[in-house]
Write a protein that holds these residues in place. Structure first.
Motif, PDB file in Angstrom:
ATOM      1  N   ARG A   1       0.841  -1.349   0.089  1.00 58.79           N
ATOM      2  CA  ARG A   1      -0.074   0.116   0.046  1.00 58.79           C
ATOM      3  C   ARG A   1       0.798   1.247   0.235  1.00 58.79           C
ATOM      4  O   ARG A   1       0.435   2.339  -0.576  1.00 58.79           O
ATOM      5  CB  ARG A   1      -0.855  -0.009   1.232  1.00 58.79           C
ATOM      6  CG  ARG A   1      -1.801   1.053   1.178  1.00 58.79           C
ATOM      7  CD  ARG A   1      -2.906   1.143   2.492  1.00 58.79           C
ATOM      8  NE  ARG A   1      -3.681  -0.074   2.609  1.00 58.79           N
ATOM      9  CZ  ARG A   1      -4.932  -0.255   2.082  1.00 58.79           C
ATOM     10  NH1 ARG A   1      -5.204   0.892   1.276  1.00 58.79           N
ATOM     11  NH2 ARG A   1      -5.672  -1.247   1.938  1.00 58.79           N
ATOM     12  N   PHE A   2       2.148   1.281   0.743  1.00 60.10           N
ATOM     13  CA  PHE A   2       2.900   2.207   0.848  1.00 60.10           C
ATOM     14  C   PHE A   2       4.230   2.312   0.220  1.00 60.10           C
ATOM     15  O   PHE A   2       4.533   3.181  -0.498  1.00 60.10           O
ATOM     16  CB  PHE A   2       3.256   2.720   2.120  1.00 60.10           C
ATOM     17  CG  PHE A   2       1.852   2.918   3.099  1.00 60.10           C
ATOM     18  CD1 PHE A   2       0.982   3.736   2.900  1.00 60.10           C
ATOM     19  CD2 PHE A   2       1.555   1.770   4.079  1.00 60.10           C
ATOM     20  CE1 PHE A   2      -0.136   3.932   3.471  1.00 60.10           C
ATOM     21  CE2 PHE A   2       0.497   1.908   4.857  1.00 60.10           C
ATOM     22  CZ  PHE A   2      -0.624   2.859   4.495  1.00 60.10           C
ATOM     23  N   GLU A   3       4.809   1.140  -0.215  1.00 58.25           N
ATOM     24  CA  GLU A   3       6.135   0.842  -0.422  1.00 58.25           C
ATOM     25  C   GLU A   3       6.401   0.401  -1.866  1.00 58.25           C
ATOM     26  O   GLU A   3       7.601   0.167  -2.216  1.00 58.25           O
ATOM     27  CB  GLU A   3       7.030   0.261   0.533  1.00 58.25           C
ATOM     28  CG  GLU A   3       6.971   0.867   1.835  1.00 58.25           C
ATOM     29  CD  GLU A   3       7.882   0.463   2.808  1.00 58.25           C
ATOM     30  OE1 GLU A   3       8.620  -0.720   2.659  1.00 58.25           O
ATOM     31  OE2 GLU A   3       8.091   1.227   3.907  1.00 58.25           O
ATOM     32  N   ALA A   4       5.335   0.127  -2.670  1.00 59.54           N
ATOM     33  CA  ALA A   4       5.617  -0.440  -4.130  1.00 59.54           C
ATOM     34  C   ALA A   4       6.229   0.599  -4.846  1.00 59.54           C
ATOM     35  O   ALA A   4       6.254   1.561  -4.592  1.00 59.54           O
ATOM     36  CB  ALA A   4       4.186  -0.757  -4.663  1.00 59.54           C
ATOM     37  N   ALA A   5       7.037  -0.064  -5.604  1.00 55.07           N
ATOM     38  CA  ALA A   5       7.914   0.697  -6.780  1.00 55.07           C
ATOM     39  C   ALA A   5       6.971   1.524  -7.753  1.00 55.07           C
ATOM     40  O   ALA A   5       7.402   2.433  -7.892  1.00 55.07           O
ATOM     41  CB  ALA A   5       8.885   0.036  -7.328  1.00 55.07           C
ATOM     42  N   VAL A   6       5.738   0.619  -7.774  1.00 52.00           N
ATOM     43  CA  VAL A   6       5.117   1.209  -8.783  1.00 52.00           C
ATOM     44  C   VAL A   6       3.606   1.032  -8.496  1.00 52.00           C
ATOM     45  O   VAL A   6       3.321   0.028  -7.730  1.00 52.00           O
ATOM     46  CB  VAL A   6       5.054   0.454 -10.177  1.00 52.00           C
ATOM     47  CG1 VAL A   6       6.383   0.808 -10.971  1.00 52.00           C
ATOM     48  CG2 VAL A   6       5.254  -0.941 -10.320  1.00 52.00           C
TER      49      VAL A   6
ATOM     50  N   ARG B   1       0.671  -0.012 -10.096  1.00 52.23           N
ATOM     51  CA  ARG B   1       0.093  -1.016 -10.547  1.00 52.23           C
ATOM     52  C   ARG B   1       1.106  -1.792 -11.150  1.00 52.23           C
ATOM     53  O   ARG B   1       2.134  -1.424 -11.837  1.00 52.23           O
ATOM     54  CB  ARG B   1      -0.899  -0.416 -11.662  1.00 52.23           C
ATOM     55  CG  ARG B   1      -2.061   0.273 -11.022  1.00 52.23           C
ATOM     56  CD  ARG B   1      -2.927   0.789 -12.102  1.00 52.23           C
ATOM     57  NE  ARG B   1      -3.614   0.090 -12.961  1.00 52.23           N
ATOM     58  CZ  ARG B   1      -4.871  -0.434 -12.691  1.00 52.23           C
ATOM     59  NH1 ARG B   1      -5.260  -0.343 -11.523  1.00 52.23           N
ATOM     60  NH2 ARG B   1      -5.338  -1.215 -13.541  1.00 52.23           N
ATOM     61  N   ILE B   2       1.111  -3.122 -11.122  1.00 49.97           N
ATOM     62  CA  ILE B   2       2.165  -4.056 -11.415  1.00 49.97           C
ATOM     63  C   ILE B   2       1.540  -5.050 -12.561  1.00 49.97           C
ATOM     64  O   ILE B   2       0.357  -5.817 -12.187  1.00 49.97           O
ATOM     65  CB  ILE B   2       2.444  -5.109 -10.302  1.00 49.97           C
ATOM     66  CG1 ILE B   2       3.358  -4.084  -9.301  1.00 49.97           C
ATOM     67  CG2 ILE B   2       3.658  -6.245 -10.912  1.00 49.97           C
ATOM     68  CD1 ILE B   2       3.380  -5.014  -7.890  1.00 49.97           C
ATOM     69  N   SER B   3       2.143  -4.804 -13.769  1.00 46.64           N
ATOM     70  CA  SER B   3       1.558  -5.648 -14.918  1.00 46.64           C
ATOM     71  C   SER B   3       2.227  -6.922 -14.801  1.00 46.64           C
ATOM     72  O   SER B   3       3.726  -6.890 -15.181  1.00 46.64           O
ATOM     73  CB  SER B   3       1.795  -4.996 -16.099  1.00 46.64           C
ATOM     74  OG  SER B   3       1.216  -5.804 -17.222  1.00 46.64           O
ATOM     75  N   LEU B   4       1.628  -8.031 -14.585  1.00 50.65           N
ATOM     76  CA  LEU B   4       2.336  -9.507 -14.365  1.00 50.65           C
ATOM     77  C   LEU B   4       2.818 -10.085 -15.798  1.00 50.65           C
ATOM     78  O   LEU B   4       2.127  -9.947 -16.655  1.00 50.65           O
ATOM     79  CB  LEU B   4       1.563 -10.511 -13.539  1.00 50.65           C
ATOM     80  CG  LEU B   4       0.948  -9.970 -12.312  1.00 50.65           C
ATOM     81  CD1 LEU B   4       0.160 -10.753 -11.551  1.00 50.65           C
ATOM     82  CD2 LEU B   4       2.461 -10.159 -11.400  1.00 50.65           C
ATOM     83  N   ALA B   5       4.039 -10.207 -16.135  1.00 50.82           N
ATOM     84  CA  ALA B   5       4.549 -10.828 -17.312  1.00 50.82           C
ATOM     85  C   ALA B   5       3.927 -12.366 -17.697  1.00 50.82           C
ATOM     86  O   ALA B   5       3.848 -12.665 -18.636  1.00 50.82           O
ATOM     87  CB  ALA B   5       6.173 -10.750 -17.246  1.00 50.82           C
TER      88      ALA B   5
ATOM     89  N   ASP C   1       9.547  -7.636  -6.170  1.00 47.30           N
ATOM     90  CA  ASP C   1      10.668  -6.642  -6.334  1.00 47.30           C
ATOM     91  C   ASP C   1       9.907  -5.408  -6.906  1.00 47.30           C
ATOM     92  O   ASP C   1      10.539  -4.197  -6.392  1.00 47.30           O
ATOM     93  CB  ASP C   1      11.263  -7.184  -8.089  1.00 47.30           C
ATOM     94  CG  ASP C   1      12.203  -8.303  -7.556  1.00 47.30           C
ATOM     95  OD1 ASP C   1      12.805  -8.695  -6.566  1.00 47.30           O
ATOM     96  OD2 ASP C   1      12.486  -8.918  -8.515  1.00 47.30           O
ATOM     97  N   GLU C   2       8.811  -5.437  -7.509  1.00 46.06           N
ATOM     98  CA  GLU C   2       8.168  -4.072  -7.770  1.00 46.06           C
ATOM     99  C   GLU C   2       7.237  -3.879  -6.561  1.00 46.06           C
ATOM    100  O   GLU C   2       6.524  -2.788  -6.594  1.00 46.06           O
ATOM    101  CB  GLU C   2       7.526  -4.259  -9.254  1.00 46.06           C
ATOM    102  CG  GLU C   2       8.405  -4.718 -10.257  1.00 46.06           C
ATOM    103  CD  GLU C   2       7.602  -5.120 -11.541  1.00 46.06           C
ATOM    104  OE1 GLU C   2       6.470  -4.353 -11.724  1.00 46.06           O
ATOM    105  OE2 GLU C   2       7.954  -5.711 -12.302  1.00 46.06           O
ATOM    106  N   GLY C   3       6.363  -4.704  -5.993  1.00 49.12           N
ATOM    107  CA  GLY C   3       5.481  -4.479  -5.017  1.00 49.12           C
ATOM    108  C   GLY C   3       5.905  -4.321  -3.504  1.00 49.12           C
ATOM    109  O   GLY C   3       4.941  -4.282  -2.747  1.00 49.12           O
TER     110      GLY C   3
END
Length: 704
Positions: free
Chosen positions: A199-204, A206-210, A221-223
């Motif tokens: 909720r506070f520390e994600a790099a982005v 919204r994360i688009s899963l590959a 890594d991203e979330g």
């Protein structure tokens, strides 16, 4: 056919922490089982469950894009009904075919196969395998319907009209097969590949899963989220141990707290905090409980197991400077500790004995009276047991402890923390100047509180053991007498636990007390007009619990049945009887003797109405019955002597010498002779044999 990893994630608002682990496991298991049942995943497919405060997810390896087609053969109807005299299909057959999606053109392909005494027509067809989209939609619906939700929420979707029932509002749905989105819907959501991280520390945001396989790594890594409950728990435990070790201390061992805190954070960050040492004057159980229950903190203990003024908190954020987080938690815990200190100080202004009269105003049970009346019953039972185990001195200690044992129910501390009942009574008893024996008894009389819990201590005598027995026996007798028995998996008064507690104390402390007498003592403490005296039913319940406990310890059903079928009154002797039965069963003679014993029991049962006296040696006509009588006369005294000495193994093994004469008796002697005197004499001989063989256990229960 494409076989690759499937991922399904439901993104929701914060899930209830105490239920999260179970929700995650149930969601993954149900969805995977459905896919396997539909042929979309192999039976041994690897299944990975994920559960964090804001998501439930599952990965299933080796999922097919489409299940294999299945050949099936459907029975239609008897040939005589399906075809007319001219061999043409009847209306009944055509109707049946139509129901299966076929028509008259299928008639030439039908097979005539034997079906009992006649022939029937069968239709072979191929059922197309489900597509992944169809199968996953079904699996998802089933998984959501079967979730063990503790309490359902109802909320509206964005349209403002549609209501949805679920554990928490859902905001996102991911369904990926490899790198492809599987189109499914649930809870008003359509599937995609986008999720959200911390909720506070994600790099982005919204994360688009590959792909399905990249889920956990991308979230980490991203979330900034450790999606796996197990991995997050292991990381939390690692940090707790490291932070405690740096101070030379140990965190409190509490698996339930560890699970709950794991369910509260997406990426744990353990921090060290302190409180003022003067609070340590309060009993550590109070401080530990308030920190764990109210704040979800991990108290730290020194090498001796004593509480220190340091504790660990688990933060869901990792600021560069954590001092404000630490200060905030230290500030929050102070009022809690101050409350505990206030309760402790206030409670000690009034003695336990001074509180006892007020128990007469506290209802214990509508049909069993007040806590005050209960105290008097427990005192009577405890005094009687104490007299048997240790004479007047122990009876007096047990009586005093029983008088005070329930008084802490009226204290502020126990009112705030019911889990501390008994424990606080022990502290207050010491403060009031009671003896250590009485204080320990008050503290320990609820033990064992749960499976595997310690028994009352004997460091200062057995008053605690006596009081614990009395308390549990009073509960069992009282509630059984008014019909408040456990049913199925429901046991609101924990009577199974009480019965097991009585059993453990009698067996593990090797108390030479008669369980029948104990039950009678318990019922004697109640006014006869208030209760129904059903001691036989209560004893049956105790033996059932004992049987289950012994089987869990590794004894076979036959071994347990052989011993408990005699309803041994001294439960502390049961382990020795079981050991003797196991040793006897290993003898070469055991199977034949067990079968013979069963035969003897059946003969005696059928002749129960026929009077039997002592064996008359003059009426022993046949050599085989003479040999059996002589062998029994030689063996029985030795076996009885071993039994009276408590050497049950030797007692049973002495019976091995009876195998040959018993076999000879049944081969050469007619028990039911026409001569009534001979018949009664032979029955008397068998009755003596039966008594000799079944003092330790009913050996017939070992017969195949």
């Amino acid at each position: 056919m494409t076989m690759t990893t499937l991922l399904l994630e439901l993104f929701v608002e914060e899930l209830p922490p105490k239920a999260l682990k179970k929700l995650g496991e149930a969601f993954a298991a149900s969805l995977a089982d459905s896919l396997k049942a539909q042929g979309l995943a192999p039976a041994d497919a690897a299944v990975t469950a994920y559960a964090s405060p804001r998501r439930l997810a599952v990965q299933v390896a080796g999922v097919a894009a489409k299940a294999a087609d299945k050949a099936q053969q459907a029975k239609l109807m008897p040939v005589a009904v399906a075809l007319g005299a001219d061999g043409q299909p009847t209306p009944a057959l055509l109707k049946k075919l139509a129901a299966l999606g076929a028509d008259a053109s299928a008639v030439p392909r039908l097979k005539r196969l034997p079906d009992g005494k006649a022939e029937a027509l069968f239709l072979d067809s191929v059922v197309p395998g489900a597509t992944l989209a169809e199968g996953l939609q079904k699996a998802l619906a089933e998984a959501l319907a079967r979730l063990p939700i503790p309490k359902v929420m109802q909320y509206q979707l964005a349209d403002g009209w549609t209501s949805v029932n679920f554990v928490r509002p859902a905001h996102g749905l991911v369904a990926l097969h490899g790198d492809q989105v599987v189109p499914v819907t649930a809870l008003g959501l359509e599937s995609g590949r986008v999720t959200r991280g911390h909720r506070f520390e994600a790099a982005v945001p919204r994360i688009s899963l590959a792909s399905a396989d990249s889920y956990a790594q991308q979230l980490r890594d991203e979330g900034a989220v450790i999606a796996s409950f197990a991995d997050r728990r292991a990381e939390l435990q690692r940090q707790l141990q490291a932070a405690a070790a740096a101070q030379g201390l140990t965190p409190i061992d509490d698996e339930a707290l560890l699970d709950e805190v794991t369910a509260l954070v997406e990426r744990p960050n353990v921090l060290l905090c302190r409180f003022e040492p003067e609070f340590l004057a309060v009993p550590q159980e109070c401080l530990i409980l308030t920190m764990k229950a109210n704040q979800k903190y991990f108290p730290l203990l020194d090498a001796a197991g004593r509480l220190t003024s340091q504790f660990l908190v688990v933060s869901n954020i990792r600021p560069a400077d954590a001092s404000r987080v630490v200060e905030g938690n230290e500030r929050v815990v102070r009022p809690r500790l101050a409350d505990a200190k206030f309760f402790f100080d206030q409670d000690r202004k009034k003695t336990l004995e001074a509180r006892v009269p007020a128990l007469a105003k506290v209802v214990y049970h509508g049909k069993l009276g007040t806590q005050g009346e209960r105290v008097e019953r427990v005192r009577a039972i405890a005094s009687s047991i104490g007299q048997q185990l240790g004479g007047a001195a122990l009876a007096a200690q047990a009586d005093r402890a029983a008088l005070l044992a329930k008084a802490d129910l009226l204290t502020d501390m126990v009112g705030e923390f019911p889990e501390l009942q008994g424990i606080m009574g022990g502290y207050y008893a010491r403060h009031d100047g009671e003896t250590e024996a009485v204080a320990f008894a008050v503290e320990d009389h609820y033990k064992p509180r749960f499976a595997g819990d310690a028994l009352p201590r004997s460091d200062h005598g057995d008053a605690g053991l006596v009081l614990a027995l009395a308390d549990k026996l009073e509960t069992l007798a009282g509630l059984f007498s008014i019909g408040q028995l456990p049913t199925g998996d429901k046991d609101p008064f924990a009577l199974r636990r009480h019965a097991l507690g009585v059993i453990r104390m009698l067996v593990e402390r090797e108390l030479a007390l008669d369980i029948d007498a104990l039950v009678n003592i318990a019922y004697d403490a109640f006014p006869p007009e208030r209760i129904k005296r059903n001691g036989a039913e209560l004893l049956g319940f105790v033996y059932e619990r004992l049987s289950g406990s012994l089987r869990e310890q590794g004894y076979s059903a036959a071994e347990v049945d052989a011993v408990l079928s005699l309803r041994p009154a001294r439960l502390h002797l049961v382990p020795r009887q079981l050991a003797a039965v196991r040793a006897f069963a290993a003898l070469a003679e055991a199977p034949a003797l067990a079968s013979a014993n069963k035969r003897v029991a059946n003969i005696l049962k059928k002749a129960a109405d026929e009077p039997q006296g002592e064996v008359d040696a003059a009426l022993l006509r046949e050599p085989a019955e003479q040999a059996l009588a002589a062998a029994l006369a030689a063996v029985a005294p030795r076996a009885d002597a071993d039994f009276e000495r408590g050497d049950y193994t030797a007692s049973l093994q002495a019976l091995a010498a009876l195998k040959a004469p018993v076999d000879g008796f049944f081969d050469g002697v007619m028990v039911n002779a026409e001569d009534a005197a001979l018949r009664r004499n032979r029955l008397a001989l068998l009755a003596g044999l039966h008594r000799a063989m079944n003092r330790v256990a009913d050996l017939s229960r070992l017969a195949a």
